[in-house]
Design a protein around this motif. Structure first.
Motif, mmCIF file in Angstrom:
data_model
loop_
_atom_site.group_PDB
_atom_site.id
_atom_site.type_symbol
_atom_site.label_atom_id
_atom_site.label_comp_id
_atom_site.label_asym_id
_atom_site.label_seq_id
_atom_site.Cartn_x
_atom_site.Cartn_y
_atom_site.Cartn_z
ATOM 1 N N TYR A 89 1.874 9.808 5.240
ATOM 2 C CA TYR A 89 0.475 9.808 4.798
ATOM 3 C C TYR A 89 -0.424 10.402 5.874
ATOM 4 C CZ TYR A 89 -4.151 8.006 3.693
ATOM 5 O OH TYR A 89 -5.486 7.895 3.447
ATOM 6 N N TYR A 139 -3.587 1.846 7.901
ATOM 7 C CA TYR A 139 -2.553 2.876 7.970
ATOM 8 C C TYR A 139 -1.692 2.710 9.225
ATOM 9 C CZ TYR A 139 -0.668 7.457 9.276
ATOM 10 O OH TYR A 139 0.141 8.459 9.698
ATOM 11 N N TYR A 140 -2.323 2.574 10.386
ATOM 12 C CA TYR A 140 -1.567 2.481 11.639
ATOM 13 C C TYR A 140 -0.776 1.176 11.732
ATOM 14 C CZ TYR A 140 -3.819 6.646 13.546
ATOM 15 O OH TYR A 140 -4.239 7.936 13.764
ATOM 16 N N ARG A 142 2.689 1.408 9.714
ATOM 17 C CA ARG A 142 3.682 2.441 10.038
ATOM 18 C C ARG A 142 4.929 1.789 10.606
ATOM 19 N NH1 ARG A 142 0.873 7.127 13.454
ATOM 20 N NH2 ARG A 142 2.984 7.907 13.356
ATOM 21 N N PHE A 189 0.105 4.476 1.816
ATOM 22 C CA PHE A 189 0.102 4.549 3.266
ATOM 23 C C PHE A 189 1.547 4.541 3.774
ATOM 24 C CE2 PHE A 189 -4.206 2.211 3.361
ATOM 25 C CZ PHE A 189 -4.838 3.406 3.037
ATOM 26 N N HIS A 229 0.863 -1.192 0.000
ATOM 27 C CA HIS A 229 0.000 0.000 0.000
ATOM 28 C C HIS A 229 0.898 1.240 0.000
ATOM 29 C CE1 HIS A 229 -3.431 -2.564 0.871
ATOM 30 N NE2 HIS A 229 -2.677 -3.160 1.757
ATOM 31 N N LEU A 248 -4.087 10.513 6.947
ATOM 32 C CA LEU A 248 -5.406 9.918 6.735
ATOM 33 C C LEU A 248 -6.490 10.987 6.761
ATOM 34 C CD1 LEU A 248 -7.197 7.300 6.618
ATOM 35 C CD2 LEU A 248 -7.302 7.463 9.107
#
Length: 405
Positions: free
Chosen positions: A92, A129-130, A133, A88, A85, A94
């Motif tokens: 990024y 997303y989280y 990371r 992301f 992704h 959100l």
């Protein structure tokens, strides 16, 4: 050290020698004899170690020792480094991608516009997303899905505000009570990495609950003086609904004199509203959808009322369906209807009586005294009935209440 006798590391292992290596060379023959007796496969291990020392550091030689392993490891490394992704990344944002400020946002809209579907999409995007990371522990709770009631929390597969944040339901909303150190530490262990909260059915969350209870609890959990402890908030609901019970609309200022003068309205300071206008649930019936929108805003016409009255049926008539949800404005009317449905049921009937108990009573006399003071009126026990009437085939909703504070 395993194959020579010693008691004191300084005097016995070092002795009169200037170094441990010198002492080892003196007793090497004795150690070798001991190793032959007690160390299994020592010669084989020495041979393997010599072979490894002579192997050059390249992929082909490693494949001679373990064929194919080096190639498989290289493939795993390439696959793990692949960014599935690319949008992301660490930079990024959100909130920016969805047009939502990082401080907080409100997604508002009437019934059937897709608020629940949007919430699920936002949750999945934020979770992805989280969890991607670099350097973040994906085992930590980063996102919470909350709702003010058990039914609303069940619908979004989340938790209630009270259970997740350890806010007692029996205390006054106007007076915030800090948790003791033990319970606060437990909560910090669970939610210390919290970044984002999705709060559904925001119309049922009052100004006092929002500004006093939720705000201060998150400050305590995160150990921060920022609003909501620096946790981002996305709230979803229809603000045209009725005012919260025993509280004020969330967008109104506090009426508590202790906080009103010093505490600004967090809703007005931090949140921007995004309204969903296209009705999705009733999109096949445009006339009905438009009537609902006008009713929601109080702009309905006489024709709208006449159209709705075409669907009116008389109470207790043959056309009155007993197996569909009924709405009442009073608990007494709810109980009367439920009793009528239960009596009309044809299945085998059961009566379930609640068993009350007292924990920590020093004597039977004290226990009986406390039990005698428990009211039998559900209005005085948070709608918890002392006796429930059930029947086979009867439609019944059961809620499990778990106390976490």
């Amino acid at each position: 050290m395993l194959f020579t006798s010693w008691r004191n590391e300084i005097t016995d292992l070092l002795g009169n020698c200037t170094s441990y290596q010198q002492h080892y060379l003196q007793v090497k023959n004795t150690i070798d004899e001991q190793m032959k007796c007690h160390a299994m496969c020592s010669e084989d291990l020495d041979a393997i170690q010599d072979q490894l020392n002579n192997v050059e550091d390249d992929d082909e030689n490693y494949d001679l020792i373990a064929p194919g392993t080096q190639n498989i490891e290289r493939q795993d490394e390439d696959e793990g480094a692949q960014d599935l992704h690319p949008e992301f990344n660490e930079n990024y944002d959100l909130s920016g991608d969805f047009g939502i400020p990082s401080a907080g946002s409100n997604t508002d809209g009437g019934a059937g516009v897709g608020k629940s579907h949007l919430t699920k999409c936002l949750y999945q995007a934020a979770l992805k997303y989280y969890n991607t990371r670099a350097g973040d522990d994906f085992h930590q709770v980063k996102i919470l899905m909350l709702a003010p009631t058990g039914k609303a929390a069940y619908n979004i597969k989340g938790n209630t505000i009270h259970s997740a944040l350890s806010i007692p339901a029996c205390q006054s909303l106007k007076n915030y009570k800090h948790l003791d150190s033990s319970r606060l530490n437990n909560l910090r262990c669970q939610l210390g990495g919290l970044k984002l909260i999705f709060l559904d059915e925001i119309s049922m969350v009052g100004s006092t609950m929002f500004n006093v209870q939720i705000n201060n609890r998150l400050k305590d959990i995160k150990g921060s003086k920022e609003d909501f402890g620096g946790v981002s908030m996305v709230v979803i609901g229809d603000l045209f609904q009725l005012e919260p019970v025993m509280d004020r609309y969330i967008f109104k200022n506090l009426d508590n004199s202790e906080y009103a003068a010093l505490a600004p309205n967090k809703w007005q300071d931090n949140f921007n509203m995004f309204e969903l206008e296209e009705i999705m649930r009733q999109r096949e019936s445009k006339v009905f959808a438009e009537i609902l929108n006008r009713l929601r805003e109080g702009k309905h016409t006489k024709d709208d009322i006449l159209k709705l009255k075409e669907r009116l049926i008389k109470e207790n008539s043959i056309q009155d369906p007993m197996d569909v949800p009924h709405l009442f404005i009073q608990n007494q009317k709810v109980n009367e209807f439920n009793e009528r449905v239960h009596n009309a049921a044809t299945g085998e009937k059961f009566s379930i009586k609640a068993i009350d108990s007292v924990i920590g009573a020093n004597s039977a006399q004290l226990r009986d005294k406390i039990l005698s003071q428990i009211p039998d009126d559900p209005r005085k026990t948070k709608q918890i009935a002392s006796n429930i009437q059930l029947s086979v085939g009867e439609r019944t909703e059961v809620a499990l209440i778990k106390c976490t504070y």
